[in-house]
Design an enzyme around this catalytic site. Structure first.
Site, PDB file in Angstrom:
ATOM      1  N   CYS A   7      38.506   2.694 -63.278  1.00  0.00           N
ATOM      2  CA  CYS A   7      38.617   1.444 -63.481  1.00  0.00           C
ATOM      3  C   CYS A   7      40.178   1.150 -63.910  1.00  0.00           C
ATOM      4  O   CYS A   7      40.820   0.200 -63.392  1.00  0.00           O
ATOM      5  CB  CYS A   7      37.583   0.924 -64.411  1.00  0.00           C
ATOM      6  N   HIS A  46      31.945  -0.955 -61.584  1.00  0.00           N
ATOM      7  CA  HIS A  46      31.751   0.412 -62.319  1.00  0.00           C
ATOM      8  C   HIS A  46      30.363   0.885 -62.219  1.00  0.00           C
ATOM      9  O   HIS A  46      29.499   0.294 -62.882  1.00  0.00           O
ATOM     10  CB  HIS A  46      32.214   0.280 -63.801  1.00  0.00           C
ATOM     11  N   ASN A  87      29.483  14.263 -56.122  1.00  0.00           N
ATOM     12  CA  ASN A  87      28.998  15.104 -57.223  1.00  0.00           C
ATOM     13  C   ASN A  87      28.064  14.199 -58.328  1.00  0.00           C
ATOM     14  O   ASN A  87      28.571  12.970 -58.453  1.00  0.00           O
ATOM     15  CB  ASN A  87      30.125  15.640 -58.133  1.00  0.00           C
ATOM     16  N   GLY A  93      28.234  18.776 -61.308  1.00  0.00           N
ATOM     17  CA  GLY A  93      29.945  18.877 -61.590  1.00  0.00           C
ATOM     18  C   GLY A  93      30.737  17.655 -61.360  1.00  0.00           C
ATOM     19  O   GLY A  93      31.703  17.806 -61.385  1.00  0.00           O
ATOM     20  N   HIS A 100      31.962   8.380 -56.983  1.00  0.00           N
ATOM     21  CA  HIS A 100      32.987   8.326 -55.807  1.00  0.00           C
ATOM     22  C   HIS A 100      32.686   9.424 -55.049  1.00  0.00           C
ATOM     23  O   HIS A 100      31.853  10.211 -55.156  1.00  0.00           O
ATOM     24  CB  HIS A 100      34.442   8.646 -56.735  1.00  0.00           C
TER      25      HIS A 100
HETATM   26  P1  5GP Z   1      34.087  14.897 -59.614  1.00  0.00           P
HETATM   27  O1  5GP Z   1      34.477  16.207 -60.459  1.00  0.00           O
HETATM   28  O2  5GP Z   1      33.995  13.693 -60.756  1.00  0.00           O
HETATM   29  O3  5GP Z   1      33.408  14.597 -58.572  1.00  0.00           O
HETATM   30  O4  5GP Z   1      35.566  14.279 -59.133  1.00  0.00           O
HETATM   31  C1  5GP Z   1      36.580  13.824 -59.967  1.00  0.00           C
HETATM   32  C2  5GP Z   1      38.032  13.929 -59.286  1.00  0.00           C
HETATM   33  O5  5GP Z   1      38.963  12.876 -59.774  1.00  0.00           O
HETATM   34  C3  5GP Z   1      38.758  15.177 -59.437  1.00  0.00           C
HETATM   35  O6  5GP Z   1      38.685  15.757 -57.962  1.00  0.00           O
HETATM   36  C4  5GP Z   1      40.073  15.076 -60.007  1.00  0.00           C
HETATM   37  O7  5GP Z   1      40.898  15.659 -59.524  1.00  0.00           O
HETATM   38  C5  5GP Z   1      40.161  13.662 -59.652  1.00  0.00           C
HETATM   39  N1  5GP Z   1      40.908  12.667 -60.745  1.00  0.00           N
HETATM   40  C6  5GP Z   1      40.778  12.935 -62.098  1.00  0.00           C
HETATM   41  N2  5GP Z   1      41.583  12.138 -62.732  1.00  0.00           N
HETATM   42  C7  5GP Z   1      42.207  11.497 -61.862  1.00  0.00           C
HETATM   43  C8  5GP Z   1      43.345  10.477 -61.954  1.00  0.00           C
HETATM   44  O8  5GP Z   1      43.945   9.946 -62.715  1.00  0.00           O
HETATM   45  N3  5GP Z   1      43.983  10.142 -60.646  1.00  0.00           N
HETATM   46  C9  5GP Z   1      43.504  10.570 -59.344  1.00  0.00           C
HETATM   47  N4  5GP Z   1      43.943  10.245 -58.405  1.00  0.00           N
HETATM   48  N5  5GP Z   1      42.457  11.499 -59.339  1.00  0.00           N
HETATM   49  C10 5GP Z   1      41.849  11.826 -60.532  1.00  0.00           C
HETATM   50 ZN    ZN Z   2      34.786   2.590 -63.909  1.00  0.00          ZN
END
Ligand code: 5GP
Ligand code: ZN
Length: 113
Positions: A7, A46, A87, A93, A100
């Site tokens: 967000c 969100h 995920n 994970g 997303h």
């Molecule tokens: P999840 O594990 O929740 O499926 O993926 C979260 C993803 O968000 C991870 O691949 C991580 O590298 C990415 N991520 C986390 N914080 C940030 C951020 O502040 N900026 C960006 N661009 N990506 C982020």
């Molecule tokens: Zn959010």
């Protein structure tokens, strides 16, 4: 949503490399890419996780798939192939609690799941 990293990116409180944006959807480069192309695509609304999706969210999720298709073509991975990952929850994970989709490509991805 307070304290949600994504967000904050949507609200431009945190910088990211935005590759696509409209009223409902945003796409930006993952900060810690695991492939040459690693883009996150998400609804601006969100929604914490996949299991929180409601009937009214079906349209935006469909549009996200069209955005993924467009980004794959723009990044020249439509022909070579790519992977889309969502995920969900602890065992899935999921680290960031804003739904997303990862668009991954630009190299041969190992293990099918
Ligand atoms: P999840 O594990 O929740 O499926 O993926 C979260 C993803 O968000 C991870 O691949 C991580 O590298 C990415 N991520 C986390 N914080 C940030 C951020 O502040 N900026 C960006 N661009 N990506 C982020
Ligand atoms: Zn959010």
């Amino acid at each position: 949503m307070e304290d949600c990293i994504f967000c904050k990116i949507i609200n431009k409180e945190i910088n990211s490399k935005i590759l696509y944006e409209d009223e409902e959807i945003i796409a930006f480069n993952d900060i810690n890419p695991i492939a040459p192309i690693h883009i996150l695509v998400l609804p601006k609304k969100h929604i914490s996780k996949l299991t929180d999706l409601k009937k009214e969210d079906e349209a935006v999720i469909g549009k996200i798939m069209s955005v993924i298709n467009k980004l794959a073509k723009e990044n020249n991975i439509a022909e070579t192939g790519f992977r889309v990952v969502a995920n969900c929850g602890v065992d899935g994970g999921q680290a960031v609690g804003h739904i997303h989709f990862h668009l991954l490509g630009g190299r041969k991805l190992e293990n099918k799941m």
